[in-house]
Design a protein around this motif. Structure first.
Motif, PDB file in Angstrom:
ATOM      1  N   ALA A 174      94.215  25.880  23.763  1.00 57.29           N
ATOM      2  CA  ALA A 174      94.501  24.482  24.077  1.00 57.29           C
ATOM      3  C   ALA A 174      95.460  24.373  25.255  1.00 57.29           C
ATOM      4  O   ALA A 174      95.292  23.523  26.133  1.00 57.29           O
ATOM      5  CB  ALA A 174      95.081  23.769  22.853  1.00 57.29           C
ATOM      6  N   ARG A 209      93.540  25.345  28.465  1.00 51.87           N
ATOM      7  CA  ARG A 209      92.649  24.258  28.879  1.00 51.87           C
ATOM      8  C   ARG A 209      93.443  23.076  29.439  1.00 51.87           C
ATOM      9  O   ARG A 209      93.016  22.435  30.408  1.00 51.87           O
ATOM     10  CB  ARG A 209      91.781  23.812  27.701  1.00 51.87           C
ATOM     11  CG  ARG A 209      90.596  24.708  27.441  1.00 51.87           C
ATOM     12  CD  ARG A 209      89.619  24.079  26.462  1.00 51.87           C
ATOM     13  NE  ARG A 209      90.179  24.008  25.114  1.00 51.87           N
ATOM     14  CZ  ARG A 209      90.011  24.958  24.196  1.00 51.87           C
ATOM     15  NH1 ARG A 209      89.322  26.051  24.492  1.00 51.87           N
ATOM     16  NH2 ARG A 209      90.530  24.825  22.986  1.00 51.87           N
ATOM     17  N   ASN A 210      94.577  22.791  28.834  1.00 54.39           N
ATOM     18  CA  ASN A 210      95.386  21.676  29.301  1.00 54.39           C
ATOM     19  C   ASN A 210      95.886  21.913  30.720  1.00 54.39           C
ATOM     20  O   ASN A 210      95.862  21.006  31.571  1.00 54.39           O
ATOM     21  CB  ASN A 210      96.576  21.472  28.352  1.00 54.39           C
ATOM     22  CG  ASN A 210      97.409  20.261  28.709  1.00 54.39           C
ATOM     23  OD1 ASN A 210      96.898  19.149  28.798  1.00 54.39           O
ATOM     24  ND2 ASN A 210      98.696  20.465  28.918  1.00 54.39           N
ATOM     25  N   ASP A 242      95.753  20.616  18.230  1.00 47.24           N
ATOM     26  CA  ASP A 242      94.981  19.374  18.098  1.00 47.24           C
ATOM     27  C   ASP A 242      95.509  18.299  19.047  1.00 47.24           C
ATOM     28  O   ASP A 242      94.727  17.542  19.642  1.00 47.24           O
ATOM     29  CB  ASP A 242      95.042  18.866  16.653  1.00 47.24           C
ATOM     30  CG  ASP A 242      94.207  19.714  15.696  1.00 47.24           C
ATOM     31  OD1 ASP A 242      93.379  20.506  16.194  1.00 47.24           O
ATOM     32  OD2 ASP A 242      94.392  19.582  14.470  1.00 47.24           O
ATOM     33  N   GLU A 268      94.321  19.022  22.544  1.00 48.66           N
ATOM     34  CA  GLU A 268      92.891  18.755  22.681  1.00 48.66           C
ATOM     35  C   GLU A 268      92.599  17.253  22.734  1.00 48.66           C
ATOM     36  O   GLU A 268      91.615  16.826  23.326  1.00 48.66           O
ATOM     37  CB  GLU A 268      92.117  19.397  21.529  1.00 48.66           C
ATOM     38  CG  GLU A 268      92.234  20.906  21.453  1.00 48.66           C
ATOM     39  CD  GLU A 268      91.570  21.636  22.616  1.00 48.66           C
ATOM     40  OE1 GLU A 268      91.137  20.980  23.584  1.00 48.66           O
ATOM     41  OE2 GLU A 268      91.496  22.872  22.561  1.00 48.66           O
ATOM     42  N   ARG A 269      93.450  16.453  22.104  1.00 52.56           N
ATOM     43  CA  ARG A 269      93.234  15.005  22.096  1.00 52.56           C
ATOM     44  C   ARG A 269      93.897  14.299  23.273  1.00 52.56           C
ATOM     45  O   ARG A 269      93.890  13.074  23.342  1.00 52.56           O
ATOM     46  CB  ARG A 269      93.742  14.403  20.790  1.00 52.56           C
ATOM     47  CG  ARG A 269      92.989  14.880  19.566  1.00 52.56           C
ATOM     48  CD  ARG A 269      93.065  13.880  18.455  1.00 52.56           C
ATOM     49  NE  ARG A 269      92.547  14.415  17.202  1.00 52.56           N
ATOM     50  CZ  ARG A 269      92.263  13.670  16.154  1.00 52.56           C
ATOM     51  NH1 ARG A 269      92.442  12.369  16.210  1.00 52.56           N
ATOM     52  NH2 ARG A 269      91.816  14.218  15.044  1.00 52.56           N
TER      53      ARG A 269
END
Length: 465
Positions: free
Chosen positions: A114, A117-118, A244, A247-248
């Protein structure tokens, strides 16, 4: 392949474990053991992210960040520092040095992915903005972006209880200079309906009236808060909630619980990125506006007018709609400049643009395409309406002398207009294949005839059908 990650770690087992995790997520992995030669390796492999052990055989992650910062081609590559478990001191040092993110061993797989990716997402967004800004430099309308020290910002603390919010507010006051406000998660509608926060700190630990992860999605989905950085704070060690949140849409996360010093550093990073992104957006927006507007009159210029006319022509040929093109030229304009000077000539141009624009519909387009030449494009108009408007434009200019500052008397001005009717298509008619340049050439011929016929009149080119 999702991207390239450079692993920089002198410990073989740590390197192998991290390579396995990243490769399983379909990242291309490049490995190095020390700082020596790393700049050349980075230039050759162009990684999207660098995952660097805090301590290396010949330096540390802070040294790496400093070396990259001194190279404009490499400065934008984000760096994740990997610290040992519970090494809070190294985490703070890394963030103070400007390292983009810090994660501690043991590396939780979902949280690691995460965070990677961020950072890739943030870098891609920044590159789009920089590319748009760089496009403006050859056109001469963009200034280089400046580095921002984070100013005093408005930071909203969104917590499940007022007591927790007050405690965070009190602890943060000594760590950061920002203006802090406390909101309960149940009062999120007030935050959304009255935006004003420059950043939001969202409490993921205490469950209140709303699921904090759903609030995260709502904050990022709303237009008024979508660009506001959100930093999520989890309960200590809740790596799954941290993953989470990222990812959001969270911009950053504290997965080891509330820490005023670390939160202050991450806030500064987020606000600095936001300030730069805002500057680039303003630069692009203002630059694009400057690129298509005539700086003297404020109407469109040739750069905008020609593509616009091409679009109108294509749409008309496809739909069968009629349109018209006019070239209007101020009569004897050179004499105005020679007799009264260029400041008066500029004032004549401005007043002429204002008068012409006053008679046009919002859907019509007016542009200055030459020194004293104006282009008018009338979409969805009939030949009779176009001819009537051309005559009205002439009367609007010559019907009232110009009263200009610096002149003792009013100045009579007139224009000549060349009118051409756009090709028609549709049932029973064959569209003539004419380009925007063809139409302007025909309008220019009609304008020449108006000038040769005595000026202050309209001449129409024979209709093409």
């Amino acid at each position: 392949m999702q991207g390239t990650v450079l692993i920089l770690d002198g410990v073989a087992t740590s390197r192998i474990m991290l390579r396995v995790q990243l490769s399983a997520a379909y990242y291309r992995v490049v490995q190095a053991t020390a700082l020596a030669g790393v700049a050349e390796l980075v230039r050759r492999t162009r990684p999207d992210v660098i995952a660097c052990a805090m301590n290396l055989p010949d330096g540390d992650a802070i040294t790496l960040r400093q070396r990259l910062r001194h190279d404009p081609d490499l400065d934008a590559i984000p760096v994740i520092a990997i610290t040992e478990e519970n090494d809070r001191h190294s985490r703070i040092r890394a963030l103070e040095a400007g390292i983009d993110d810090v994660i501690s061993r043991p590396l939780d797989d979902p949280l690691l992915m995460a965070r990677v990716r961020n950072l890739v997402r943030s870098r891609n967004n920044a590159e789009v903005q920089v590319l748009r800004e760089a496009t403006g430099h050859p056109l001469g309308f963009s200034e280089p972006a400046q580095l921002f020290a984070p100013p005093q910002a408005r930071v909203a603390l969104l917590t499940a209880t007022e007591a927790r919010g007050a405690r965070w507010q009190n602890d943060l006051r000594t760590a950061c200079p920002h203006f802090l406000t406390v909101h309960r998660t149940g009062d999120i509608l007030a935050l959304l309906s009255a935006p004003g926060a420059d950043a939001v700190v969202l409490d993921l630990g205490a469950r209140g009236e709303r699921d904090p992860l759903s609030l995260m999605a709502e904050l990022k989905a709303r237009a008024v808060t979508g660009g506001v950085p959100v930093i999520a704070v989890t309960e200590t060690g809740d790596a799954r909630a941290a993953a989470d949140a990222l990812e959001r849409g969270a911009d950053d996360v504290l997965e080891r619980g509330f820490c005023p010093q670390e939160l202050a550093l991450r806030l500064d990073q987020a606000l600095r990125r936001k300030a730069r992104a805002d500057l680039l957006r303003r630069s692009v927006r203002n630059g694009l506006r400057a690129a298509v507007l005539d700086p003297l009159t404020g109407i469109y210029n040739r750069r905008y007018a020609l593509p616009h006319l091409a679009r109108v022509t294509e749409e008309a040929q496809a739909s069968g709609a009629r349109f018209a093109v006019m070239l209007a030229d101020i009569d004897h304009f050179k004499q105005v400049n020679d007799r009264f000077g260029h400041p008066v000539g500029d004032a004549v141009l401005v007043e002429t643009a204002l008068r012409l624009q006053s008679l046009l519909r919002p859907s019509d387009m007016l542009a200055r395409v030459g020194g004293e030449e104006f282009l008018v494009v009338l979409a969805h108009t009939s030949p009779a309406s176009a001819a009537l408007l051309a005559e009205r434009l002439c009367r609007e200019i010559n019907g009232r002398p110009y009263r200009l500052a610096g002149l003792q008397r009013d100045l009579p001005v007139s224009i000549s207009v060349g009118l051409v009717l756009g090709p028609s298509g549709g049932e029973g008619l064959v569209a003539t294949d004419m380009s925007a340049n063809d139409l302007i050439t025909r309008a220019d011929r009609a304008l020449y005839r108006a000038k040769a016929g005595g000026r202050n009149k309209v001449s129409t080119f024979p209709e093409a059908a």
